[in-house]
Design an enzyme around this catalytic site. Structure first.
Site, short mmCIF file in Angstrom:
data_model
loop_
_atom_site.label_atom_id
_atom_site.label_comp_id
_atom_site.label_asym_id
_atom_site.label_seq_id
_atom_site.Cartn_x
_atom_site.Cartn_y
_atom_site.Cartn_z
N SER A 273 4.23 1.36 0.92
CA SER A 273 3.93 2.70 1.43
C SER A 273 2.82 2.72 2.47
O SER A 273 2.71 3.68 3.24
CB SER A 273 3.57 3.63 0.27
N ASP B 67 -4.33 11.03 -0.17
CA ASP B 67 -3.82 11.45 -1.48
C ASP B 67 -4.48 10.58 -2.55
O ASP B 67 -5.57 10.05 -2.33
CB ASP B 67 -2.28 11.39 -1.53
N HIS C 175 -3.36 6.62 -0.94
CA HIS C 175 -3.35 6.23 0.46
C HIS C 175 -4.53 6.78 1.25
O HIS C 175 -5.06 7.85 0.93
CB HIS C 175 -2.03 6.69 1.11
#
Length: 362
Positions: free
Chosen positions: A41, A326, A329
């Protein structure tokens, strides 16, 4: 400057200079012909959008500071590799494999997938569908190599020559810890293996994967170490810290992985003919956290598996003052720091044996 110039003439000159700079940028040639991205991610820019997974972010407030809005990037703006391809002189970001739809792949592709790991099992039970490293290489990249060869009049030699000049960025391994080893509720890995043994398994598997990329024609590798994954708001919330800033057992695992990864890069450089491989160590979090609004997430978390932004929630007004976007990340601001370090750092502590700028010239 000539004092007789009128304001209107000065405006004209300013416009001409701006147009000249833009024209030079358009005509500029990238430092390498192509850039391929493998990972999770941190690098994903849309490959998970159509998967049955909790690990997708094609909704607001993700992309809050990105021109195209929510694209599947797990941050508010650009990713590490967006910044790197800008520095390398590419005019466009690398397209996600899942959204190629006939797009030219000659300049590179992004294969990264949120919650994916080095191991096939990582992320599957708790997050759902994802594209693990083996699939990114053996299925998706293989298909792209085949397409590039066809575009070069089915000339394998020409294809190999082209691919040998490209940079292959590999940034993966975090999920094998946070969405596997340190998640005993879903995975029995930590009951079967000690952390050092598990780390050896990861390094051995990654070694095989890098060798397969080499067999496909890769020669220039930018291999990223793991960040301080024990310092994320999600890790702190789930595991606790015993009064310390971060989860030490997770950061210790990441540190051991990085040590072994750096040794692997050295070994592969020695053993693979023509390989030009470098290890890139992400810079740590700022020592003085007081310069930021706080070390919490910029958005309201609770989406995905609990660590992602809640859909359509309102984020903080100044994400540049936050470390984390978040629960896992970083913000675009800190991805830029990582990218700049990878591209131009001259210290062996962050780029060994060389940075991406030098790798491009080899």
């Amino acid at each position: 400057m000539n004092s007789n110039l009128k304001p209107s003439n000065l405006v004209t000159i300013s416009v001409l200079l701006t147009l000249s700079r833009l024209q030079n940028w358009v005509n500029a040639k990238s430092e390498v012909p192509c850039y391929f991205i493998f990972g999770d991610s941190i690098s994903d820019n849309g490959n998970n959008n159509y998967l049955n997974t909790l690990a997708k972010v094609n909704y607001p407030p993700y992309g809050n500071n990105f021109p195209e809005g929510p694209t599947g990037r797990f941050t508010n703006g650009r990713t590490v590799h967006d910044f790197i391809v800008e520095s390398l002189g590419f005019k466009n970001y690398m397209p996600p494999f899942a959204q190629l739809r006939g797009k030219d792949v000659i300049n590179g592709v992004n294969y990264a997938s949120g919650s994916a790991g080095i191991l096939d099992e990582t992320g599957k039970i708790n997050m759902g569908a994802r594209i693990p490293m083996n699939q990114q290489i053996l299925q998706n990249h293989r298909a792209v190599v085949s397409k590039i060869t066809k575009e070069m009049r089915n000339d394998p030699a020409a294809s190999k020559k082209h691919l040998a000049k490209c940079i292959y960025a590999v940034q993966i391994g975090s999920n094998d810890y946070i969405n596997n080893f340190f998640m005993p509720k879903f995975y029995d890995t930590s009951r079967r293996l000690t952390m050092p043994t598990f780390t050896n398994v990861l390094i051995q598997q990654l070694s095989q994967q890098l060798r397969i990329l080499y067999d496909f024609g890769a020669r220039k590798f930018a291999v990223f170490g793991l960040p301080l994954i024990g310092c994320t708001p999600n890790a702190v919330s789930v595991h606790g810290t015993d009064g310390k800033p971060c989860v030490e057992k997770i950061n210790k695992a990441a540190g051991l992985f990085n040590e072994k990864l750096q040794l692997l890069v050295h070994q592969l450089n020695a053993n693979l003919t023509s390989a030009k491989m470098t290890y890139l160590n992400p810079p740590g979090l700022p020592v003085d956290l007081s310069i930021f609004a706080n070390a919490e997430s910029c958005c309201e978390i609770g989406g995905g598996g609990g660590e992602l932004c809640i859909r359509d929630s309102s984020p903080c007004s100044s994400p540049e003052k936050y470390i984390f976007w978040d629960g896992v990340h970083l913000t675009e601001t800190h991805y830029k720091v990582i990218a700049e370090s990878a591209y131009s750092c001259t210290s062996p502590s962050c780029a060994a044996p060389f940075n991406i700028q030098k790798l491009a010239k080899l």
